[in-house]
Design a protein around this motif. Structure first.
Motif, PDB file in Angstrom:
ATOM      1  N   GLU A   7      63.860  41.288  59.988  1.00 28.82           N
ATOM      2  CA  GLU A   7      65.005  42.623  59.710  1.00 28.82           C
ATOM      3  C   GLU A   7      65.643  41.766  58.537  1.00 28.82           C
ATOM      4  O   GLU A   7      66.431  42.052  57.608  1.00 28.82           O
ATOM      5  CB  GLU A   7      66.319  42.197  60.450  1.00 28.82           C
ATOM      6  N   ASN A   8      65.008  40.930  58.119  1.00 31.00           N
ATOM      7  CA  ASN A   8      65.802  39.572  57.282  1.00 31.00           C
ATOM      8  C   ASN A   8      64.994  39.608  55.707  1.00 31.00           C
ATOM      9  O   ASN A   8      63.841  39.147  56.721  1.00 31.00           O
ATOM     10  CB  ASN A   8      66.961  38.605  57.215  1.00 31.00           C
ATOM     11  N   ILE A   9      65.402  39.660  54.333  1.00 31.29           N
ATOM     12  CA  ILE A   9      64.281  39.180  53.377  1.00 31.29           C
ATOM     13  C   ILE A   9      63.542  37.475  53.709  1.00 31.29           C
ATOM     14  O   ILE A   9      62.672  36.956  53.465  1.00 31.29           O
ATOM     15  CB  ILE A   9      64.639  39.494  51.775  1.00 31.29           C
ATOM     16  N   ASP A  11      63.272  36.209  55.590  1.00 31.59           N
ATOM     17  CA  ASP A  11      62.808  36.040  56.614  1.00 31.59           C
ATOM     18  C   ASP A  11      60.974  36.688  56.611  1.00 31.59           C
ATOM     19  O   ASP A  11      59.934  35.987  57.370  1.00 31.59           O
ATOM     20  CB  ASP A  11      62.271  36.699  57.975  1.00 31.59           C
ATOM     21  N   LEU A  12      61.082  36.940  55.284  1.00 28.93           N
ATOM     22  CA  LEU A  12      59.823  37.242  54.759  1.00 28.93           C
ATOM     23  C   LEU A  12      58.861  36.119  55.222  1.00 28.93           C
ATOM     24  O   LEU A  12      58.934  34.933  54.418  1.00 28.93           O
ATOM     25  CB  LEU A  12      59.556  37.947  53.275  1.00 28.93           C
ATOM     26  N   SER A  13      57.465  35.632  55.070  1.00 31.54           N
ATOM     27  CA  SER A  13      56.966  34.691  54.835  1.00 31.54           C
ATOM     28  C   SER A  13      56.752  34.300  53.684  1.00 31.54           C
ATOM     29  O   SER A  13      56.293  35.019  52.573  1.00 31.54           O
ATOM     30  CB  SER A  13      55.395  34.051  55.369  1.00 31.54           C
ATOM     31  N   GLY A  14      56.820  32.975  52.609  1.00 35.32           N
ATOM     32  CA  GLY A  14      56.850  32.607  51.761  1.00 35.32           C
ATOM     33  C   GLY A  14      57.786  32.993  50.719  1.00 35.32           C
ATOM     34  O   GLY A  14      57.918  32.412  49.800  1.00 35.32           O
ATOM     35  N   VAL A  15      59.266  32.866  51.780  1.00 34.05           N
ATOM     36  CA  VAL A  15      60.540  33.696  50.663  1.00 34.05           C
ATOM     37  C   VAL A  15      61.447  32.117  50.721  1.00 34.05           C
ATOM     38  O   VAL A  15      61.715  32.420  52.175  1.00 34.05           O
ATOM     39  CB  VAL A  15      60.722  35.335  51.159  1.00 34.05           C
ATOM     40  N   GLY A  16      61.365  31.923  50.336  1.00 36.39           N
ATOM     41  CA  GLY A  16      62.364  30.533  50.474  1.00 36.39           C
ATOM     42  C   GLY A  16      63.762  30.857  49.847  1.00 36.39           C
ATOM     43  O   GLY A  16      63.938  32.424  49.061  1.00 36.39           O
ATOM     44  N   PRO A  17      64.981  29.839  49.527  1.00 32.76           N
ATOM     45  CA  PRO A  17      66.080  30.712  49.330  1.00 32.76           C
ATOM     46  C   PRO A  17      65.987  30.905  47.648  1.00 32.76           C
ATOM     47  O   PRO A  17      66.626  31.625  47.165  1.00 32.76           O
ATOM     48  CB  PRO A  17      66.661  29.443  49.254  1.00 32.76           C
ATOM     49  N   ALA A  18      65.225  30.342  46.860  1.00 33.63           N
ATOM     50  CA  ALA A  18      65.082  30.672  45.170  1.00 33.63           C
ATOM     51  C   ALA A  18      64.464  31.543  44.933  1.00 33.63           C
ATOM     52  O   ALA A  18      64.878  32.581  44.300  1.00 33.63           O
ATOM     53  CB  ALA A  18      63.935  29.662  44.476  1.00 33.63           C
TER      54      ALA A  18
END
Ligand code: GTP
Ligand code: MG
Length: 317
Positions: A7-9, A11-18
């Motif tokens: 549901e959240n961005i 949680d997309l694979s490869g998406v870290g805090p930066a």
């Protein structure tokens, strides 16, 4: 087996805090907003590589049900949520099949003084009305490229409807755009605003004025049309995602020697026409009245309605 939905961005694979921060800085906070971008657009907005963007868009789109086929039943359900905004004139509402629709772009075009801005202001006031009274029960954003927004006019129109003028003014958010670049960026700003406020109408007055002034001569035409097209796509998306009415104004070419020969042809031609679901040609009629003609509507007959621009606002003619 169905995969668990995210549901959240973050949680997309490869998406870290930066990366999440880059999305946020570009005003993108939901999967839906990312999933409806093109890789090039997303890359331009965030500085993330196009290939990575394509992956993020795919995954976001899948989880937000974008790009999937909808059944006729589902489309009927979506259709049922379309709001109809009163124009203030019954005959004109009828011409439009009930009023200005949400989830669509409605274009008013005509010569200077034909009443385009007056329609924008009237619709803005009306959009604050509750749904039972023909409004959208929401707030309004206007991208003003010609400095023609007049709070005094809003006050008279609000008073005529027995609304509290201060309350109406507080619900209309005006962004002044000084050039076409700012005008396009402002759609992103409005999307951010719509996360906090129930923005149910977005107007761009004028859609084409700045483009027309900046892109002069035939050589620049393709470039200009491309930009207008991208802008219209963003506007359509805003309407869709927020169940909002999108209203744009457009001048007609007044100089027969300019880009298009016919002085009754709207600027931007087919690019604007294909994305606008409703196109209304306004012209001066007898005794200060205005003739509103519905042009090229896919499901409504081409027809005309007469309105008056009065002290109280737009009324039946
Ligand atoms: P451009 O932006 O120059 O292309 O014109 P437009 O199509 O936006 O025209 P606009 O909506 O500004 O229409 C101006 C006309 O609306 C005036 O000529 C008046 O006829 C009418 N109008 C504007 N304000 C008022 C008002 O307070 N009272 C009345 N009765 N009419 C008004
Ligand atoms: Mg105007």
């Amino acid at each position: 087996m169905t995969e668990a939905k995210i549901e959240n961005i973050e949680d997309l694979s490869g998406v870290g805090p930066a990366v999440a921060e880059k999305f946020r800085e570009a005003g993108l906070t939901t999967l839906e907003e990312i999933g409806t971008q093109s890789p090039g657009q997303l890359s331009d907005a965030t500085g993330i590589g196009v290939d990575s963007c394509a992956k993020f868009i795919k995954e976001a789109g899948k989880n937000a049900n974008i790009g999937s086929f909808l059944t006729g039943t589902e489309l009927m359900e979506k259709r049922a949520t379309v709001g109809k905004l009163t124009t203030g004139a019954e005959a004109f509402n009828e011409l439009l099949g009930g009023g200005v629709e949400t989830q669509s772009i409605t274009e008013f075009y005509g010569q200077y003084g034909s009443g385009k801005t007056q329609f924008v202001l009237q619709l803005a006031v009306n959009a604050t009305l509750p749904i039972e009274q023909g409004g959208l029960g929401g707030e309004v954003a206007i991208i003003d490229t010609e400095n023609t927004f007049r709070p005094e006019r809003i006050i008279s129109m609000a008073k005529a409807l027995e609304l509290d003028p201060d309350e109406v003014l507080s619900k209309i958010h005006v962004g002044r755009a000084y050039n076409s670049h700012q005008q396009m960026l402002m759609v992103e700003k409005v999307s951010e605003l719509a996360k906090e406020l129930p923005i149910k109408m977005l107007a761009v007055d004028s859609l084409t004025g700045a483009f027309r002034a900046e892109y002069i001569g035939r050589g620049t035409l393709a470039d200009r049309q491309g930009k207008i097209n991208a802008h219209m796509t963003e506007l359509a998306r805003f309407g869709d995602l927020n169940n909002a009415a999108v209203v744009v104004t457009n001048q007609v070419s007044s100089n027969p020697a300019a880009f298009f020969g016919d002085p009754t042809k709207p600027i931007g031609g087919n690019i604007v026409g294909h994305t606008s679901k409703f196109r209304i040609y306004l012209r001066r009629g007898k005794a200060g009245k205005r003739v509103c003609r519905l042009v090229d509507s896919p499901h409504l007959p081409e027809n005309e309605a007469l309105v008056s621009i009065t002290e109280d606002g737009i009324r039946d003619g």
